[in-house]
Design an enzyme around this catalytic site. Structure first.
Site, PDB file in Angstrom:
ATOM      1  N   HIS A 295     -12.392   3.694  -0.363  1.00 23.32           N
ATOM      2  CA  HIS A 295     -12.478   2.662   0.696  1.00 23.32           C
ATOM      3  C   HIS A 295     -13.230   1.428   0.202  1.00 23.32           C
ATOM      4  O   HIS A 295     -13.772   0.669   0.998  1.00 23.32           O
ATOM      5  CB  HIS A 295     -13.250   3.164   1.942  1.00 23.32           C
ATOM      6  CG  HIS A 295     -12.539   4.208   2.753  1.00 23.32           C
ATOM      7  ND1 HIS A 295     -13.203   5.196   3.426  1.00 23.32           N
ATOM      8  CD2 HIS A 295     -11.223   4.385   3.023  1.00 23.32           C
ATOM      9  CE1 HIS A 295     -12.334   5.956   4.073  1.00 23.32           C
ATOM     10  NE2 HIS A 295     -11.122   5.484   3.832  1.00 23.32           N
TER      11      HIS A 295
ATOM     12  N   ARG B 219     -10.636  16.149   7.174  1.00 21.03           N
ATOM     13  CA  ARG B 219     -11.410  16.617   6.018  1.00 21.03           C
ATOM     14  C   ARG B 219     -12.810  17.051   6.445  1.00 21.03           C
ATOM     15  O   ARG B 219     -13.414  16.430   7.314  1.00 21.03           O
ATOM     16  CB  ARG B 219     -11.550  15.502   4.970  1.00 21.03           C
ATOM     17  CG  ARG B 219     -10.252  15.044   4.378  1.00 21.03           C
ATOM     18  CD  ARG B 219     -10.500  14.107   3.196  1.00 21.03           C
ATOM     19  NE  ARG B 219      -9.287  13.405   2.840  1.00 21.03           N
ATOM     20  CZ  ARG B 219      -9.149  12.077   2.908  1.00 21.03           C
ATOM     21  NH1 ARG B 219     -10.167  11.309   3.283  1.00 21.03           N
ATOM     22  NH2 ARG B 219      -8.016  11.514   2.584  1.00 21.03           N
TER      23      ARG B 219
ATOM     24  N   GLU C  32      -8.316  -4.661   4.935  1.00 21.87           N
ATOM     25  CA  GLU C  32      -8.122  -4.350   3.516  1.00 21.87           C
ATOM     26  C   GLU C  32      -6.977  -5.158   2.925  1.00 21.87           C
ATOM     27  O   GLU C  32      -7.030  -5.561   1.767  1.00 21.87           O
ATOM     28  CB  GLU C  32      -7.872  -2.843   3.354  1.00 21.87           C
ATOM     29  CG  GLU C  32      -9.131  -2.033   3.608  1.00 21.87           C
ATOM     30  CD  GLU C  32      -8.872  -0.555   3.834  1.00 21.87           C
ATOM     31  OE1 GLU C  32      -8.503  -0.198   4.972  1.00 21.87           O
ATOM     32  OE2 GLU C  32      -9.025   0.225   2.901  1.00 21.87           O
TER      33      GLU C  32
ATOM     34  N   ASN D 170       0.869  -1.172   0.000  1.00 24.12           N
ATOM     35  CA  ASN D 170       0.000   0.000   0.000  1.00 24.12           C
ATOM     36  C   ASN D 170       0.908   1.224   0.000  1.00 24.12           C
ATOM     37  O   ASN D 170       1.412   1.631   1.043  1.00 24.12           O
ATOM     38  CB  ASN D 170      -0.889  -0.052   1.244  1.00 24.12           C
ATOM     39  CG  ASN D 170      -1.838   1.115   1.327  1.00 24.12           C
ATOM     40  OD1 ASN D 170      -1.761   2.050   0.522  1.00 24.12           O
ATOM     41  ND2 ASN D 170      -2.738   1.070   2.290  1.00 24.12           N
TER      42      ASN D 170
ATOM     43  N   ARG E  41      -2.458  -1.963  -3.581  1.00 24.05           N
ATOM     44  CA  ARG E  41      -3.639  -1.122  -3.429  1.00 24.05           C
ATOM     45  C   ARG E  41      -3.466   0.072  -4.356  1.00 24.05           C
ATOM     46  O   ARG E  41      -2.457   0.779  -4.289  1.00 24.05           O
ATOM     47  CB  ARG E  41      -3.744  -0.636  -1.994  1.00 24.05           C
ATOM     48  CG  ARG E  41      -4.868   0.354  -1.833  1.00 24.05           C
ATOM     49  CD  ARG E  41      -4.814   1.041  -0.505  1.00 24.05           C
ATOM     50  NE  ARG E  41      -5.937   1.938  -0.374  1.00 24.05           N
ATOM     51  CZ  ARG E  41      -5.890   3.084   0.290  1.00 24.05           C
ATOM     52  NH1 ARG E  41      -4.795   3.460   0.892  1.00 24.05           N
ATOM     53  NH2 ARG E  41      -6.949   3.849   0.364  1.00 24.05           N
TER      54      ARG E  41
END
Ligand code: ADP
Length: 402
Positions: free
Chosen positions: A183, A244, A387, A10, A94
């Protein structure tokens, strides 16, 4: 001997997270993180999980992703699990943005790398690092299959009425402006695990999945397919996140430009890095926010309330989108660990059939579990996301099917 190991990479803008997973028994053989790549203070944290050995650390500049991956390969080799190992079946990457064309796990080739590069304007922070990670891995093991698994893929099934923004169609199409969602690997994995927990096939259940980490997103999943999701063209839209803003009136951007004289880049930085929980109260870690609330801190309280209010709005919206809901599912750092967030998000929704059992909610655990009372019409569940395992599963399935 059939190789059964998958190295999952990743690659972020200044970090590379990795896990070596053996698909024979889904065990983790090693995990690690190279961080602050490009700085003097780079570090590599490596932990072999098979055969003991304990954690190891390296400090000192890792000039770029090439250097980071080489250092990772050396650490793995020191444990007898190097990239040249015949047991390694595939490297799974990823990749954040696959756009409209790359919607399934895909074997890496030049055309596909070009497509990921073509998408850089819509994923400027992520896709360049992902491409670098892939190219470096290719250089280190040119003969080994590499698979890209896209964060956007699960959401590509979204119907057009959920994916399109209500703006001029020609402009939108010319610049690929639409809701992609992110996601996705987590939403896919968690939806499947939640169906398992409910004892049903994914095709039989409707779920609202709340991935609440530092980044956060909600999705409405009907029968295993994404029907809507809260992140949009970029991961900025939707829920209140660590740093965010999530949803705001787009005119805030024009206003800050015209009235505050801020440049586009400044507003971009404000909304992505200095907003959300951090912008509201100076902390983006939910644990710290809860501690401050316990001391009566008003700013932390307000940040929490805004976070929960937004979460509730999405639960309500996706309930309406789906019509019937089997379970609301919490996952990721906050979703898996914060009982107060889960309780507050569902509080007052009894008329919708939603409730949380205080004791079940407070009990921790690493397993997928139900936290609703037995009478609840709509179940509430905590399902730890994974993940890396999902990327390994998808990458391995692709090479095994060749
Ligand atoms: P990401 O992958 O987006 O960086 P994670 O899913 O690891 O994020 O979530 C990180 C966040 O989870 C932290 O910023 C923190 O707010 C929250 N978190 C982690 N552990 C706990 C906990 N025990 N209680 C509450 N929040 C937690």
């Amino acid at each position: 001997m059939t190789p059964t190991r998958v190295l999952v990479l990743n690659s972020g803008s200044s970090s590379v997270k990795y896990q070596l997973i053996d698909m024979a028994d889904r065990s983790r053989l090693a995990v690690g993180l190279a961080e602050r790549i490009g700085e003097e203070t780079s570090a590599l944290h490596h932990e072999p999980l098979a055969g003991g050995g304990g954690k190891r650390e390296r400090h000192g500049r890792l000039a770029d992703h090439d250097a980071a991956l080489e250092a990772i390969a050396e650490e793995l080799a020191a444990d007898g699990m190097g990239l040249d190992s015949p047991e390694l079946a595939v490297i799974g990457h990823r990749v954040v943005h696959g756009g409209l064309k790359l919607t399934v796990p895909t074997l890496v080739d030049d055309a596909m790398l070009k497509e990921i590069e073509r998408l850089i304007p819509v994923a400027p922070l992520h896709n360049p690092a992902n491409v670098t990670g892939i190219r470096t891995a290719q250089r280190l093991r040119p003969d080994l299959p590499q698979v890209a698994v896209f964060d956007t893929a699960f959401h590509s099934a979204m119907p057009e009425h959920a994916a399109r923004y209500a703006i001029d169609v020609e402009t939108a199409d010319a610049h690929r402006v639409r809701r992609y969602g992110f996601h996705g690997t987590s939403h896919a994995y968690v939806s499947r695990k939640a169906a398992e927990l409910l004892g049903k096939d994914p095709s039989e259940v409707n779920l609202i999945v709340l991935h609440l980490g530092n980044g956060a997103s909600a999705s409405a999943v009907r029968g295993g397919r994404c029907e809507d999701t809260s992140m949009g063209l970029t991961p900025l839209e939707g829920l209140v996140m660590g740093t965010r803003s999530g949803d705001i009136d787009p005119a805030v951007v024009f206003h800050l430009g015209r009235v505050a004289g801020m440049s586009m880049d400044e507003v971009d930085e404000l909304l992505n890095k200095r907003s959300g929980l951090l912008g509201l109260c100076g902390d983006n870690d939910m644990r710290q926010i809860r501690r401050r609330m316990a001391e009566g801190d008003a700013a932390a309280r307000l940040a929490f309330d805004i976070y929960i209010h937004r979460l509730k709005k999405y639960i309500g919206a996706y309930y309406a989108v789906l019509g019937t809901v089997d379970a609301v599912v919490f996952t990721a750092g906050v979703g898996e660990n914060s009982a107060p967030v889960r309780e507050a998000a569902v509080a007052g929704l009894e008329e919708l059939g939603l409730a949380v059992d205080g004791e079940l909610n407070a009990a921790g655990g690493k397993e997928a579990r139900l936290i609703s009372p037995s009478y609840a019409r709509v179940k509430v569940a905590v399902v730890p996301t994974d993940e890396e395992l999902e990327i390994a599963e998808q990458s391995y399935a692709l090479v095994a099917s060749r």
